[in-house]
Design an enzyme around this catalytic site. Sequence first.
Site, PDB file in Angstrom:
ATOM      1  N   GLN A 181     -31.721  -0.281  -6.799  1.00  0.00           N
ATOM      2  CA  GLN A 181     -32.691  -1.326  -6.471  1.00  0.00           C
ATOM      3  C   GLN A 181     -33.326  -1.073  -5.104  1.00  0.00           C
ATOM      4  OE1 GLN A 181     -30.523  -5.001  -7.038  1.00  0.00           O
ATOM      5  NE2 GLN A 181     -30.159  -4.597  -9.206  1.00  0.00           N
ATOM      6  N   SER A 210       0.810  -1.232   0.000  1.00  0.00           N
ATOM      7  CA  SER A 210       0.000   0.000   0.000  1.00  0.00           C
ATOM      8  C   SER A 210       0.835   1.269   0.000  1.00  0.00           C
ATOM      9  CB  SER A 210      -0.960   0.016   1.213  1.00  0.00           C
ATOM     10  OG  SER A 210      -1.819  -1.100   1.183  1.00  0.00           O
ATOM     11  N   ARG A 219     -26.608  -8.660 -11.639  1.00  0.00           N
ATOM     12  CA  ARG A 219     -27.406  -9.788 -12.132  1.00  0.00           C
ATOM     13  C   ARG A 219     -28.902  -9.487 -12.136  1.00  0.00           C
ATOM     14  NH1 ARG A 219     -24.118 -14.268 -12.249  1.00  0.00           N
ATOM     15  NH2 ARG A 219     -22.324 -14.207 -10.855  1.00  0.00           N
ATOM     16  N   ILE A 256       6.501 -14.900  -1.994  1.00  0.00           N
ATOM     17  CA  ILE A 256       6.807 -16.072  -2.816  1.00  0.00           C
ATOM     18  C   ILE A 256       6.013 -16.051  -4.117  1.00  0.00           C
ATOM     19  CG2 ILE A 256       6.600 -18.595  -2.920  1.00  0.00           C
ATOM     20  CD1 ILE A 256       7.170 -18.643   0.086  1.00  0.00           C
ATOM     21  N   HIS A 285     -22.748   1.822 -13.241  1.00  0.00           N
ATOM     22  CA  HIS A 285     -21.738   2.378 -12.328  1.00  0.00           C
ATOM     23  C   HIS A 285     -21.085   3.608 -12.958  1.00  0.00           C
ATOM     24  CE1 HIS A 285     -21.394  -0.925  -9.276  1.00  0.00           C
ATOM     25  NE2 HIS A 285     -22.007  -1.584 -10.251  1.00  0.00           N
ATOM     26  N   GLU A 326     -19.328   5.829 -11.614  1.00  0.00           N
ATOM     27  CA  GLU A 326     -18.026   6.137 -11.017  1.00  0.00           C
ATOM     28  C   GLU A 326     -16.860   5.586 -11.839  1.00  0.00           C
ATOM     29  OE1 GLU A 326     -19.347   2.305  -8.834  1.00  0.00           O
ATOM     30  OE2 GLU A 326     -20.237   4.042  -9.820  1.00  0.00           O
ATOM     31  N   PRO A 337      15.411   0.072   5.797  1.00  0.00           N
ATOM     32  CA  PRO A 337      14.393  -0.758   5.135  1.00  0.00           C
ATOM     33  C   PRO A 337      14.526  -0.745   3.612  1.00  0.00           C
ATOM     34  CG  PRO A 337      13.385   0.515   6.892  1.00  0.00           C
ATOM     35  CD  PRO A 337      14.782   1.034   6.744  1.00  0.00           C
ATOM     36  N   THR A 338      14.867   0.409   3.038  1.00  0.00           N
ATOM     37  CA  THR A 338      15.066   0.483   1.588  1.00  0.00           C
ATOM     38  C   THR A 338      16.272  -0.347   1.171  1.00  0.00           C
ATOM     39  OG1 THR A 338      14.006   2.635   1.306  1.00  0.00           O
ATOM     40  CG2 THR A 338      15.689   2.041  -0.305  1.00  0.00           C
ATOM     41  N   CYS A 370     -26.512   1.146  -8.724  1.00  0.00           N
ATOM     42  CA  CYS A 370     -26.660  -0.302  -8.848  1.00  0.00           C
ATOM     43  C   CYS A 370     -27.587  -0.846  -7.752  1.00  0.00           C
ATOM     44  CB  CYS A 370     -25.287  -0.981  -8.832  1.00  0.00           C
ATOM     45  SG  CYS A 370     -25.299  -2.652  -9.510  1.00  0.00           S
TER      46      CYS A 370
END
Length: 569
Positions: free
Chosen positions: A394, A19, A471, A154, A516, A518, A196-197, A390
């Site tokens: 509904q 992140s 759906r 991994i 949608h 967005e 860390p880098t 969406c």
Amino acid sequence: MARPKNVKHIFVTGGVVSSLGKGILSASLGLLLKSRGLRVAIQKYDPYINVDPGTMSPYQHGEVYVTDDGAETDLDLGHYERFLDEPTSQASNLTMGRVYKSVLDKERQGDYLGGTVQVVPHVIDEIKDRMGELAKNGNLDILITEIGGTIGDIESLPFLEAMRQLKLDLGPRNVLNIHLTLVPYIKAACELKTKPTQHSVKMLLETGIQPDILVCRSELPLSKDIKNKVGHFCNVHELDVVGLSDCATIYDVPLMLLQEQLDIRVMKKLGVKKFSDPDLAYWREFTNKVRNPAEGEVTIAICGKYTEYPDAYKSILESFVHAGAANNVKVNIRLLRAEDAEENAGDIAEVMEGVHGLLVAPGFGDRGIEGKISFVQYARENNIPFLGICLGMQCASIEFARHVCGLTEANSTEFSKRCRQPVIDLMEHQKKVKEKGGTMRLGSYPCILKEGTKAHAAYGKFLINERHRHRYEFNNEYRRLFEENGMLFSGTSPNGDLVEIIEIRDHRWFVAVQFHPEYKSRVHSVHPIFKGFVAAAKEYHQGARQLTLERESPSFHVEHAGGEGERQF
């Protein structure tokens, strides 16, 4: 302008922690290179075994972003499209699951001539073929590939090996690695720490990859001494150590990287000699409006099922940034948990205090549905600007059916299979579908708008194309009853069979869409639905503020039980 003969490949990897913003870095670099006249595309490779994120929980994966061609992809593709204003596709997102599936399908078909199928060479060769797919099919100068995960995982090793081999195949002037790491600030020591880098680069070197450029995330700007230290211990020239300190918004990142000359370093290393000066006037104007809106602020409430994890609504949140800038206001977001309205129904008025617009968000399943319906009812009855997306559309249909049309048992067959009044029902062609992944109504579909509606006023045209992921649909058996009670079906499929947009005729701004919007909002072109919704919230806020000022004036009229009178202050 002369073009490079070969497509140049840039691979973005990440280290230390997840992140850090590889997607924003990739999108920002792509924007800078495009602004200099180069043709750029970006793709994302994810190391998980799922074929795509379509069946993954938003709590684990965040938003599922849908492309025009119906691919369910990683949310970073949304950043690519919002920054570059270039469409992505099925080929823009590759998972390790899709790689293994392809290899196994080929093995079953006998493509490997009875040989033993192994990670090396078969899986690696499959990845290398995919890495060049966009380069072969697209008219490109630069192809940026973001490798998901963190160095040391991994599952991402095959991607790194394929990248290493590709650099040998194409040569160092055609393949470049940018490694994004963290330089943490230790407050107790008042010091930035580079260790860390260094360890992250050491792990990358163990895979046979020497990073060409290091981008270092940090709370504070990197000094020349820190850059020199990082470069010295990571075998990178100090000019190739790029600082990326925390920004007010993600839209400031390209301007910071421009100042750090990242694009210049990239083009120099790849041998790109012909390019224009960057054209970012519109971007600077946009970021200035985001940071310094001239006409105040509004508060929008988002009612959803995953509000504990805002990345589940990433494109919606970014669309409000775009729409806020377009309306010259700051949009403050108030996230509302749908279940809270079920547990404490009497608190809706309290949590909606100071809210100028309500959005009911998309989702799946019956959890929190009654809470969403309660919020819709509050917005409808109190004439608060409303947008449903969406599942939100509904829920708005169910609420209207129950409380306006008198269908007290109205529901969706998604939540109640034996519902007696199914105003929302499964699409006919979906009733025999058994598999979950990639089987919904996905991708871009046309919609015809009705003149004289808020939707038509927002778009300014009759034919639109929007992206879908669902759906269930509005049940046409209830259309006439809804229309008789004040509902407008302002957008439908070209044949008129599918309801795409609903509005309430006498409401300030009550619009709900099955698609949608967005997914198609951009810095360059704000989505009309979000722009219109924020404009309505702004107008509502200004009206409420004017009413408050009038009430606070020396003289105003109030109604008492015994009649109307004038009260003096």
